[in-house]
Scaffold this active site. Structure first.
Site, PDB file in Angstrom:
ATOM      1  N   HIS A   1       7.720   2.020  18.944  1.00 47.29           N
ATOM      2  CA  HIS A   1       6.618   2.444  18.058  1.00 47.29           C
ATOM      3  C   HIS A   1       6.763   3.922  17.673  1.00 47.29           C
ATOM      4  O   HIS A   1       5.918   4.756  18.035  1.00 47.29           O
ATOM      5  CB  HIS A   1       5.258   2.179  18.719  1.00 47.29           C
ATOM      6  CG  HIS A   1       4.142   2.053  17.705  1.00 47.29           C
ATOM      7  ND1 HIS A   1       3.081   1.200  17.862  1.00 47.29           N
ATOM      8  CD2 HIS A   1       3.933   2.685  16.511  1.00 47.29           C
ATOM      9  CE1 HIS A   1       2.262   1.307  16.822  1.00 47.29           C
ATOM     10  NE2 HIS A   1       2.755   2.208  15.981  1.00 47.29           N
TER      11      HIS A   1
ATOM     12  N   GLY B   1       0.854  -1.192   0.000  1.00 43.92           N
ATOM     13  CA  GLY B   1       0.000   0.000   0.000  1.00 43.92           C
ATOM     14  C   GLY B   1       0.884   1.232   0.000  1.00 43.92           C
ATOM     15  O   GLY B   1       2.026   1.210  -0.461  1.00 43.92           O
ATOM     16  N   ARG B   2       0.344   2.308   0.591  1.00 43.31           N
ATOM     17  CA  ARG B   2       1.064   3.588   0.584  1.00 43.31           C
ATOM     18  C   ARG B   2       2.465   3.464   1.180  1.00 43.31           C
ATOM     19  O   ARG B   2       3.451   3.910   0.600  1.00 43.31           O
ATOM     20  CB  ARG B   2       0.286   4.641   1.391  1.00 43.31           C
ATOM     21  CG  ARG B   2      -0.931   5.178   0.698  1.00 43.31           C
ATOM     22  CD  ARG B   2      -1.698   6.093   1.650  1.00 43.31           C
ATOM     23  NE  ARG B   2      -2.374   5.298   2.643  1.00 43.31           N
ATOM     24  CZ  ARG B   2      -3.686   5.074   2.662  1.00 43.31           C
ATOM     25  NH1 ARG B   2      -4.455   5.631   1.775  1.00 43.31           N
ATOM     26  NH2 ARG B   2      -4.224   4.301   3.579  1.00 43.31           N
ATOM     27  N   ILE B   3       2.576   2.836   2.363  1.00 45.23           N
ATOM     28  CA  ILE B   3       3.876   2.796   3.051  1.00 45.23           C
ATOM     29  C   ILE B   3       4.808   1.801   2.356  1.00 45.23           C
ATOM     30  O   ILE B   3       5.993   2.085   2.156  1.00 45.23           O
ATOM     31  CB  ILE B   3       3.687   2.489   4.553  1.00 45.23           C
ATOM     32  CG1 ILE B   3       2.839   3.599   5.205  1.00 45.23           C
ATOM     33  CG2 ILE B   3       5.044   2.376   5.258  1.00 45.23           C
ATOM     34  CD1 ILE B   3       2.409   3.320   6.649  1.00 45.23           C
TER      35      ILE B   3
ATOM     36  N   THR C   1       7.432  -2.568  11.019  1.00 47.93           N
ATOM     37  CA  THR C   1       6.968  -1.244  11.462  1.00 47.93           C
ATOM     38  C   THR C   1       5.449  -1.160  11.312  1.00 47.93           C
ATOM     39  O   THR C   1       4.889  -0.062  11.318  1.00 47.93           O
ATOM     40  CB  THR C   1       7.605  -0.105  10.628  1.00 47.93           C
ATOM     41  OG1 THR C   1       7.339  -0.352   9.245  1.00 47.93           O
ATOM     42  CG2 THR C   1       9.084   0.007  10.855  1.00 47.93           C
TER      43      THR C   1
ATOM     44  N   GLU D   1       2.527  -4.834  23.394  1.00 46.24           N
ATOM     45  CA  GLU D   1       3.193  -3.539  23.237  1.00 46.24           C
ATOM     46  C   GLU D   1       2.796  -2.637  24.393  1.00 46.24           C
ATOM     47  O   GLU D   1       1.591  -2.403  24.572  1.00 46.24           O
ATOM     48  CB  GLU D   1       2.755  -2.930  21.909  1.00 46.24           C
ATOM     49  CG  GLU D   1       3.608  -1.745  21.508  1.00 46.24           C
ATOM     50  CD  GLU D   1       3.311  -1.283  20.088  1.00 46.24           C
ATOM     51  OE1 GLU D   1       3.527  -2.064  19.151  1.00 46.24           O
ATOM     52  OE2 GLU D   1       2.839  -0.160  19.946  1.00 46.24           O
TER      53      GLU D   1
ATOM     54  N   ARG E   1       2.303  -3.716  12.596  1.00 46.72           N
ATOM     55  CA  ARG E   1       1.654  -4.001  13.876  1.00 46.72           C
ATOM     56  C   ARG E   1       2.293  -5.250  14.468  1.00 46.72           C
ATOM     57  O   ARG E   1       2.559  -6.228  13.740  1.00 46.72           O
ATOM     58  CB  ARG E   1       0.148  -4.235  13.686  1.00 46.72           C
ATOM     59  CG  ARG E   1      -0.677  -2.984  13.491  1.00 46.72           C
ATOM     60  CD  ARG E   1      -0.718  -2.091  14.742  1.00 46.72           C
ATOM     61  NE  ARG E   1      -1.538  -0.904  14.576  1.00 46.72           N
ATOM     62  CZ  ARG E   1      -1.096   0.286  14.199  1.00 46.72           C
ATOM     63  NH1 ARG E   1       0.201   0.464  13.938  1.00 46.72           N
ATOM     64  NH2 ARG E   1      -1.920   1.322  14.101  1.00 46.72           N
TER      65      ARG E   1
HETATM   66  C1  DGY Z   1      -0.398   4.335  12.793  1.00 52.00           C
HETATM   67  O1  DGY Z   1      -0.716   5.464  12.420  1.00 52.00           O
HETATM   68  O2  DGY Z   1      -1.118   3.353  12.601  1.00 52.00           O
HETATM   69  C2  DGY Z   1       0.935   4.212  13.466  1.00 52.00           C
HETATM   70  O3  DGY Z   1       1.158   2.958  13.956  1.00 52.00           O
HETATM   71  C3  DGY Z   1       1.134   5.259  14.530  1.00 52.00           C
HETATM   72  O4  DGY Z   1       1.182   6.487  13.961  1.00 52.00           O
END
Ligand code: DGY
Length: 304
Positions: A270, A154-156, A220, A251, A222
């Site tokens: 996080h 996706g975007r990230i 990065t 977490e 979940r």
């Molecule tokens: C999110 O936005 O889902 C990140 O884990 C925290 O900014």
């Protein structure tokens, strides 16, 4: 004026726009409200600005019969029961786009730090273990030209791919190849999918066993996407060469959690979206989402 509850102090000037327009209570403590405290505070509230540390489930919605809008200060919405909110006609906002680059930067920072064994090197220097330049000490993995597997495109995921192109990496992603093939061929595997029932423990013992023994895992996204017990075993048995986690399950990890004893593990708290600019933009968007819904207008970013 609607009553609103903001479950933590959030940075940037935009929160004042909400405070000026509505009757707003902001939870003042460092730790999030417990579920009991949350239930108490949402009674009579019409607008809720929640964080990923708040569980917004049926029980909470039952305690908030006047609720008209939920704005989650995150792109991820796995802490919110979207179905239950939708069934009650409550829009749920989230904060995509504004945190894409910061999160992709962090994924790459973790990848580089783990590959080049930076935490270990820094420890050596501080502990007086670095006595001279040594040709065969602190040798890491070459990032340039390596194969990067991106789980979740996706975007990230795409933003990470753009960064990887600059390092001349070969890119595999789950929009293109099966997860099994990606795991087997990648030198680095980085996770960018949302947490859903389908992705919970997606990286389990079987998935880790498919990875190269020299491969490094970066998460990065979940924490629960990775089975922590399976990761702990894989690191101890050197089934993979290392892992860098911005997110964990649970977490935070308690200081005596066994995973923290595993070798070649880098854990940070996080901080994917934790830049001043990004957190301010998240506040702007979260406030815009809530203000819009309370005014009976569509949220700029609605997740349900
Ligand atoms: C999110 O936005 O889902 C990140 O884990 C925290 O900014």
């Amino acid at each position: 004026m609607a009553r609103c509850f903001v479950t933590r102090r959030i940075p940037g000037p935009a929160l004042d726009r909400l405070i000026d327009a509505h009757d707003v209570e902001v939870w003042p403590h460092r730790l999030p409200p417990t579920s009991d405290e949350l239930r108490e505070h949402v009674a009579g509230v019409e607008g809720l600005l929640s964080l990923l540390t708040d569980t917004v489930d049926e029980a909470l919605l039952d305690a908030a019969p006047d609720l008209r809008a939920i704005s989650n200060y995150a792109v991820g919405t796995d802490n919110v029961d979207l179905e239950a909110a939708t069934a009650r006609g409550i829009p749920v906002g989230n904060t995509p786009d504004v945190l894409t680059d910061a999160t992709a930067d962090l994924a790459f920072a973790l990848l580089l730090a783990l590959a080049r064994r930076l935490p270990e090197g820094e420890r050596d220097v501080r502990e007086g273990q670095w006595v001279t330049f040594e040709p065969d000490r602190n040798l890491g993995a070459e990032v340039t030209g390596a194969t990067l597997g991106i789980v979740g495109f996706g975007r990230i995921g795409k933003a990470v791919a753009r960064r990887a192109e600059g390092f001349g990496m070969e890119i595999l992603h789950t929009g293109d190849v099966e997860l099994e093939e990606l795991l087997e061929r990648s030198d680095f595997v980085t996770l960018h999918c949302p947490l859903t029932p389908e992705t919970r423990h997606l990286i389990d013992a079987a998935a880790l066993a498919r990875m190269k023994a020299t491969a490094l895992l970066v998460n990065t996204a979940r924490g629960p996407i990775v089975d922590p017990a399976a990761l702990e075993r894989a690191l101890h048995e050197r089934a993979i060469a290392g892992a860098a986690l911005d997110v964990t399950d649970p977490e935070p990890l308690p200081a005596d959690h066994p995973l923290l004893e595993a070798p070649n593990l880098l854990v940070v708290p996080h901080v994917g979206s934790a830049t001043v600019r990004t957190r301010h933009k998240m506040t702007e968007l979260a406030v815009d989402n809530l203000l819009a819904a309370l005014a009976g207008e569509p949220m700029p970013h609605q997740a349900n």
